[in-house]
Design an enzyme around this catalytic site. Structure first.
Site, PDB file in Angstrom:
ATOM      1  N   ALA A  64       0.821  -1.229  -0.119  1.00  0.00           N
ATOM      2  CA  ALA A  64       0.265  -0.143  -0.019  1.00  0.00           C
ATOM      3  C   ALA A  64       0.670   1.274  -0.012  1.00  0.00           C
ATOM      4  O   ALA A  64       2.050   1.171   0.561  1.00  0.00           O
ATOM      5  CB  ALA A  64      -0.834  -0.017   1.294  1.00  0.00           C
ATOM      6  N   ASN A 113       7.989  10.095   4.385  1.00  0.00           N
ATOM      7  CA  ASN A 113       6.712  10.811   3.646  1.00  0.00           C
ATOM      8  C   ASN A 113       6.081  11.329   4.807  1.00  0.00           C
ATOM      9  O   ASN A 113       6.074  10.435   6.076  1.00  0.00           O
ATOM     10  CB  ASN A 113       6.022   9.711   2.794  1.00  0.00           C
ATOM     11  CG  ASN A 113       4.991   8.749   3.688  1.00  0.00           C
ATOM     12  OD1 ASN A 113       3.844   9.226   3.867  1.00  0.00           O
ATOM     13  ND2 ASN A 113       5.597   7.654   3.856  1.00  0.00           N
ATOM     14  N   PHE A 117      -2.702   9.904   4.657  1.00  0.00           N
ATOM     15  CA  PHE A 117      -3.616   9.177   4.250  1.00  0.00           C
ATOM     16  C   PHE A 117      -4.566  10.023   2.966  1.00  0.00           C
ATOM     17  O   PHE A 117      -5.880  10.016   3.134  1.00  0.00           O
ATOM     18  CB  PHE A 117      -4.444   8.472   5.160  1.00  0.00           C
ATOM     19  CG  PHE A 117      -4.044   7.306   5.917  1.00  0.00           C
ATOM     20  CD1 PHE A 117      -2.918   6.988   5.631  1.00  0.00           C
ATOM     21  CD2 PHE A 117      -4.733   7.287   7.110  1.00  0.00           C
ATOM     22  CE1 PHE A 117      -2.383   6.045   6.366  1.00  0.00           C
ATOM     23  CE2 PHE A 117      -4.267   6.288   8.077  1.00  0.00           C
ATOM     24  CZ  PHE A 117      -3.069   5.475   7.641  1.00  0.00           C
ATOM     25  N   SER A 183       0.488   3.608  10.657  1.00  0.00           N
ATOM     26  CA  SER A 183       1.175   5.181   9.854  1.00  0.00           C
ATOM     27  C   SER A 183       1.318   5.859  11.020  1.00  0.00           C
ATOM     28  O   SER A 183       0.755   6.339  11.986  1.00  0.00           O
ATOM     29  CB  SER A 183       0.190   5.435   9.127  1.00  0.00           C
ATOM     30  OG  SER A 183       0.803   7.041   8.578  1.00  0.00           O
ATOM     31  N   ASN A 185       1.806   9.266  10.283  1.00  0.00           N
ATOM     32  CA  ASN A 185       1.349  10.349   9.815  1.00  0.00           C
ATOM     33  C   ASN A 185      -0.015  10.909  10.390  1.00  0.00           C
ATOM     34  O   ASN A 185      -0.732  11.921   9.750  1.00  0.00           O
ATOM     35  CB  ASN A 185       1.503  10.495   8.576  1.00  0.00           C
ATOM     36  CG  ASN A 185       3.223  10.305   7.945  1.00  0.00           C
ATOM     37  OD1 ASN A 185       3.912  10.898   8.662  1.00  0.00           O
ATOM     38  ND2 ASN A 185       3.368   9.457   7.086  1.00  0.00           N
ATOM     39  N   THR A 186      -0.662   9.943  11.061  1.00  0.00           N
ATOM     40  CA  THR A 186      -2.200  10.266  11.608  1.00  0.00           C
ATOM     41  C   THR A 186      -2.059  10.557  12.925  1.00  0.00           C
ATOM     42  O   THR A 186      -1.711   9.116  13.652  1.00  0.00           O
ATOM     43  CB  THR A 186      -3.171   9.189  11.166  1.00  0.00           C
ATOM     44  OG1 THR A 186      -3.249   9.416   9.673  1.00  0.00           O
ATOM     45  CG2 THR A 186      -4.580   9.438  11.574  1.00  0.00           C
ATOM     46  N   LYS A 225      -1.306  -4.244   9.887  1.00  0.00           N
ATOM     47  CA  LYS A 225      -0.203  -3.722   9.433  1.00  0.00           C
ATOM     48  C   LYS A 225       0.468  -2.951  10.764  1.00  0.00           C
ATOM     49  O   LYS A 225      -0.087  -2.210  11.219  1.00  0.00           O
ATOM     50  CB  LYS A 225      -0.258  -2.873   8.417  1.00  0.00           C
ATOM     51  CG  LYS A 225       1.139  -2.363   7.906  1.00  0.00           C
ATOM     52  CD  LYS A 225       1.128  -1.840   6.644  1.00  0.00           C
ATOM     53  CE  LYS A 225       2.394  -1.550   6.042  1.00  0.00           C
ATOM     54  NZ  LYS A 225       2.480  -0.789   4.720  1.00  0.00           N
ATOM     55  N   ASN A 253       5.446  -1.184   8.920  1.00  0.00           N
ATOM     56  CA  ASN A 253       5.079   0.246   8.286  1.00  0.00           C
ATOM     57  C   ASN A 253       6.408   1.295   8.201  1.00  0.00           C
ATOM     58  O   ASN A 253       7.479   0.570   8.809  1.00  0.00           O
ATOM     59  CB  ASN A 253       4.085   0.916   8.915  1.00  0.00           C
ATOM     60  CG  ASN A 253       3.222   1.973   8.110  1.00  0.00           C
ATOM     61  OD1 ASN A 253       3.638   2.696   7.189  1.00  0.00           O
ATOM     62  ND2 ASN A 253       1.949   1.722   8.227  1.00  0.00           N
TER      63      ASN A 253
END
Length: 300
Positions: A64, A113, A117, A183, A185-186, A225, A253
């Site tokens: 993904a 990065n 999302f 992730s 980033n959230t 994940k 991740n």
């Protein structure tokens, strides 16, 4: 040729280069004869894997993040991947974080990065996948996993219901689903890796799977994940829960660590690439020890 193309793309912003490359892929995949020629060159059916009632032509898939909105499935199938994971997809559309949000670290063979999302939302992606079922022949199809996450504004308390609703839309048009709780980033997302937070998500999604008719036969796996930044105790806890309620684990991740970089970098976000290889492999090794020889693991 590759060297020239790489040099040209590396002169562009990383996300802009990605968008140019993927736009060309989408144009080419619309030409059936081109797609067939690419498939003839790249298709690999060596080392097939039978798992979850699905046949994987080979064990190498694409993770993904590359095709967030399931727009390149025909081309990725033609390129010979043994399976395709699209997403991350959230229940509602989301723009992601402000640009710039992707940074090359060429001297470290790495990338940072903080995309956040960015995606078209579950309804749009589900409709896109539903159309693919009718347009792609069975000889073209590869097992397809959809990676699901929560929207930025969804609280931890409401996360389980958000994953459940997204799964109701996306589960029936996928060969399996990946629950992304890792992730960086959230805000707060990684808190969902704790067994106390992850259990209700898995139980709700499993209950939907039991009550729904899915378009594909077989086991329709639910995978989790995880992050590479878990300590041994956290890893043991998530392994025990997934061994009970999940059909597999994807490890890992991106990382918040900056170990292994050739030079210091101040940008926030998740690091992927060469510096993560050793840690992600260590996590796989520990999971194998915790879960035994037969539990499905996918390394990233």
């Amino acid at each position: 040729m590759y060297g020239l193309l790489r040099s040209a793309l590396f002169r562009l912003d990383a996300e802009e280069a990605h968008e140019i490359a993927t736009a060309q892929m989408m144009r080419l995949q619309e030409i059936a004869i081109v797609r067939r020629l690419i498939e003839r060159v790249f298709r690999s059916d060596e080392h097939p894997v039978e798992l979850w009632g699905l046949r994987f032509p080979n064990p190498l898939g694409i993770a993904a993040g590359f095709d967030k909105n399931a727009r390149m499935v025909p081309m990725l199938s033609a390129l010979g991947f043994g399976f395709i994971e699209v997403g991350t997809v959230t229940l509602r559309p989301q723009a992601g974080n402000p640009r710039p949000r992707m940074f090359r670290l060429a001297d470290s063979q790495a990338l940072i990065n903080r995309l956040g999302f960015n995606n078209d939302g579950a309804e749009v992606v589900a409709a896109r996948l539903r159309a693919l079922w009718t347009s792609m022949g069975p000889d073209e199809w590869r097992p397809l996993l959809v990676n699901i996450g929560k929207n930025r504004d969804v609280t931890i308390e409401d996360a389980a219901e958000s994953y459940e609703e997204a799964y109701r839309l996306l589960g029936p048009v996928a060969d399996g689903v990946v629950l992304n709780v890792s992730s960086p980033n959230t805000p707060g997302l990684r808190d969902l890796q704790s067994p106390e937070q992850l259990r209700p998500i898995l139980e709700l999604v499993r209950s939907v799977r039991m009550s729904s008719e899915f378009l594909r036969s077989g086991g329709h796996p639910i995978l989790v994940k995880i992050a590479p930044d878990l300590d041994d105790l956290q890893l043991a806890g998530i392994a025990e829960l997934c061994g009970e309620l999940a059909d597999g684990i994807i490890a890992t991740n991106t990382t918040l660590s900056r170990d292994g970089l050739a030079s210091p970098v101040a940008e926030a976000g998740g690091l992927s690439g060469r510096p993560l290889f050793e840690r992600s492999t260590d996590v796989l090794r520990m999971l194998r020890g915790l879960l035994g020889p037969d539990y499905p693991l996918i390394g990233v």
